[in-house]
Design a protein around this motif. Sequence first.
Motif, PDB file in Angstrom:
ATOM      1  N   MET A   1     -13.674  -3.518   0.230  1.00  0.00           N
ATOM      2  CA  MET A   1     -13.265  -3.876   1.494  1.00  0.00           C
ATOM      3  C   MET A   1     -12.537  -2.321   2.056  1.00  0.00           C
ATOM      4  N   LYS A   2     -12.374  -3.057   3.817  1.00  0.00           N
ATOM      5  CA  LYS A   2     -12.472  -2.201   4.363  1.00  0.00           C
ATOM      6  C   LYS A   2     -10.553  -1.959   4.976  1.00  0.00           C
ATOM      7  N   LEU A   3      -9.995  -1.450   5.063  1.00  0.00           N
ATOM      8  CA  LEU A   3      -8.763  -0.673   5.356  1.00  0.00           C
ATOM      9  C   LEU A   3      -8.228  -1.458   6.293  1.00  0.00           C
ATOM     10  N   GLU A   4      -8.697  -1.548   7.208  1.00  0.00           N
ATOM     11  CA  GLU A   4      -8.341  -2.203   8.412  1.00  0.00           C
ATOM     12  C   GLU A   4      -7.866  -4.187   8.157  1.00  0.00           C
ATOM     13  N   ASP A   5      -8.431  -4.854   6.522  1.00  0.00           N
ATOM     14  CA  ASP A   5      -8.645  -5.821   5.827  1.00  0.00           C
ATOM     15  C   ASP A   5      -7.268  -5.909   5.636  1.00  0.00           C
ATOM     16  N   LEU A   6      -6.972  -5.254   5.536  1.00  0.00           N
ATOM     17  CA  LEU A   6      -5.411  -5.090   4.325  1.00  0.00           C
ATOM     18  C   LEU A   6      -4.091  -5.053   5.092  1.00  0.00           C
ATOM     19  N   LYS A   7      -3.159  -5.921   4.637  1.00  0.00           N
ATOM     20  CA  LYS A   7      -2.310  -5.887   5.665  1.00  0.00           C
ATOM     21  C   LYS A   7      -1.400  -6.215   4.019  1.00  0.00           C
ATOM     22  N   PRO A   8      -0.112  -6.910   4.677  1.00  0.00           N
ATOM     23  CA  PRO A   8       1.390  -6.869   3.832  1.00  0.00           C
ATOM     24  C   PRO A   8       1.534  -7.926   4.122  1.00  0.00           C
ATOM     25  N   GLY A   9       1.769  -8.347   2.005  1.00  0.00           N
ATOM     26  CA  GLY A   9       2.177  -9.090   1.311  1.00  0.00           C
ATOM     27  C   GLY A   9       0.359 -10.130   0.658  1.00  0.00           C
ATOM     28  N   LEU A  10      -1.084  -9.525   1.098  1.00  0.00           N
ATOM     29  CA  LEU A  10      -1.483 -10.284   0.749  1.00  0.00           C
ATOM     30  C   LEU A  10      -2.412  -9.969  -0.507  1.00  0.00           C
ATOM     31  N   LEU A  30       2.763  -4.154  -0.070  1.00  0.00           N
ATOM     32  CA  LEU A  30       3.270  -3.727   0.104  1.00  0.00           C
ATOM     33  C   LEU A  30       3.619  -2.811   1.536  1.00  0.00           C
ATOM     34  N   ASP A  31       2.267  -2.307   1.958  1.00  0.00           N
ATOM     35  CA  ASP A  31       2.359  -1.344   2.404  1.00  0.00           C
ATOM     36  C   ASP A  31       0.761  -0.770   3.017  1.00  0.00           C
ATOM     37  N   VAL A  32       1.037  -0.349   3.922  1.00  0.00           N
ATOM     38  CA  VAL A  32      -0.958  -0.239   4.621  1.00  0.00           C
ATOM     39  C   VAL A  32      -0.624   1.427   4.857  1.00  0.00           C
ATOM     40  N   GLY A  33      -1.792   2.268   5.003  1.00  0.00           N
ATOM     41  CA  GLY A  33      -1.310   3.609   5.773  1.00  0.00           C
ATOM     42  C   GLY A  33      -1.773   5.235   5.498  1.00  0.00           C
ATOM     43  N   THR A  34      -0.869   5.702   5.456  1.00  0.00           N
ATOM     44  CA  THR A  34      -1.424   7.220   4.692  1.00  0.00           C
ATOM     45  C   THR A  34       0.132   7.153   4.218  1.00  0.00           C
ATOM     46  N   PHE A  42      -2.046  13.557   0.103  1.00  0.00           N
ATOM     47  CA  PHE A  42      -2.044  12.446   1.167  1.00  0.00           C
ATOM     48  C   PHE A  42      -2.827  12.141   1.118  1.00  0.00           C
ATOM     49  N   ARG A  43      -2.702  10.468   1.064  1.00  0.00           N
ATOM     50  CA  ARG A  43      -3.835   9.339  -0.386  1.00  0.00           C
ATOM     51  C   ARG A  43      -3.953   8.298   0.579  1.00  0.00           C
ATOM     52  N   ILE A  44      -4.844   8.179   1.985  1.00  0.00           N
ATOM     53  CA  ILE A  44      -4.899   6.396   2.637  1.00  0.00           C
ATOM     54  C   ILE A  44      -5.132   5.411   2.301  1.00  0.00           C
ATOM     55  N   GLY A  45      -4.422   4.555   2.002  1.00  0.00           N
ATOM     56  CA  GLY A  45      -4.749   3.279   1.455  1.00  0.00           C
ATOM     57  C   GLY A  45      -3.652   2.842   0.926  1.00  0.00           C
ATOM     58  N   ALA A  46      -3.753   1.227   0.584  1.00  0.00           N
ATOM     59  CA  ALA A  46      -2.639   0.227   0.282  1.00  0.00           C
ATOM     60  C   ALA A  46      -1.623   0.614  -1.021  1.00  0.00           C
ATOM     61  N   LEU A  47      -0.311   0.334  -0.715  1.00  0.00           N
ATOM     62  CA  LEU A  47       1.072   0.619  -1.555  1.00  0.00           C
ATOM     63  C   LEU A  47       0.842  -1.921  -2.321  1.00  0.00           C
ATOM     64  N   ILE A  57      -3.546   2.639  -3.801  1.00  0.00           N
ATOM     65  CA  ILE A  57      -4.883   2.011  -4.261  1.00  0.00           C
ATOM     66  C   ILE A  57      -6.090   2.383  -3.043  1.00  0.00           C
ATOM     67  N   GLU A  58      -6.559   2.694  -2.848  1.00  0.00           N
ATOM     68  CA  GLU A  58      -7.740   2.953  -1.817  1.00  0.00           C
ATOM     69  C   GLU A  58      -8.269   1.298  -1.638  1.00  0.00           C
ATOM     70  N   ALA A  59      -9.163   1.256  -0.380  1.00  0.00           N
ATOM     71  CA  ALA A  59      -8.940   0.088   0.366  1.00  0.00           C
ATOM     72  C   ALA A  59     -10.568  -0.264  -0.986  1.00  0.00           C
ATOM     73  N   ALA A  60     -11.101   0.166  -0.925  1.00  0.00           N
ATOM     74  CA  ALA A  60     -12.938   0.429  -1.886  1.00  0.00           C
ATOM     75  C   ALA A  60     -12.859  -0.267  -3.053  1.00  0.00           C
ATOM     76  N   ASP A  61     -11.192   0.405  -3.198  1.00  0.00           N
ATOM     77  CA  ASP A  61     -11.428  -0.381  -4.608  1.00  0.00           C
ATOM     78  C   ASP A  61     -10.024  -1.463  -4.768  1.00  0.00           C
ATOM     79  N   LEU A  62     -10.211  -2.213  -4.115  1.00  0.00           N
ATOM     80  CA  LEU A  62      -9.406  -3.483  -3.530  1.00  0.00           C
ATOM     81  C   LEU A  62     -10.546  -5.210  -3.445  1.00  0.00           C
TER      82      LEU A  62
END
Length: 79
Positions: A1-10, A30-34, A42-47, A57-62
Amino acid sequence: MKLEDLKPGLPVRIADDHMSGFGGRGGIVLDVGTFRLISGEFRIGALVSIGEARLVIEAADLEIVDLYPPDPGWEEFKI
């Protein structure tokens, strides 16, 4: 999945073969960013909260999943 598609609460599911050992578990973004990890890396992904742990977790793994409705008598609310 793309990082841009991730949003808190998803609601999301972690890929089965994820290196964290929590593969296949579902949780809520919970949150998306670095994020700066305890190791200093430093890791870019979603908490993601999976109940007993919070992981970056990185977006590609969700993948997005549907949440099951709560049992009768239970109600969701924000604290």
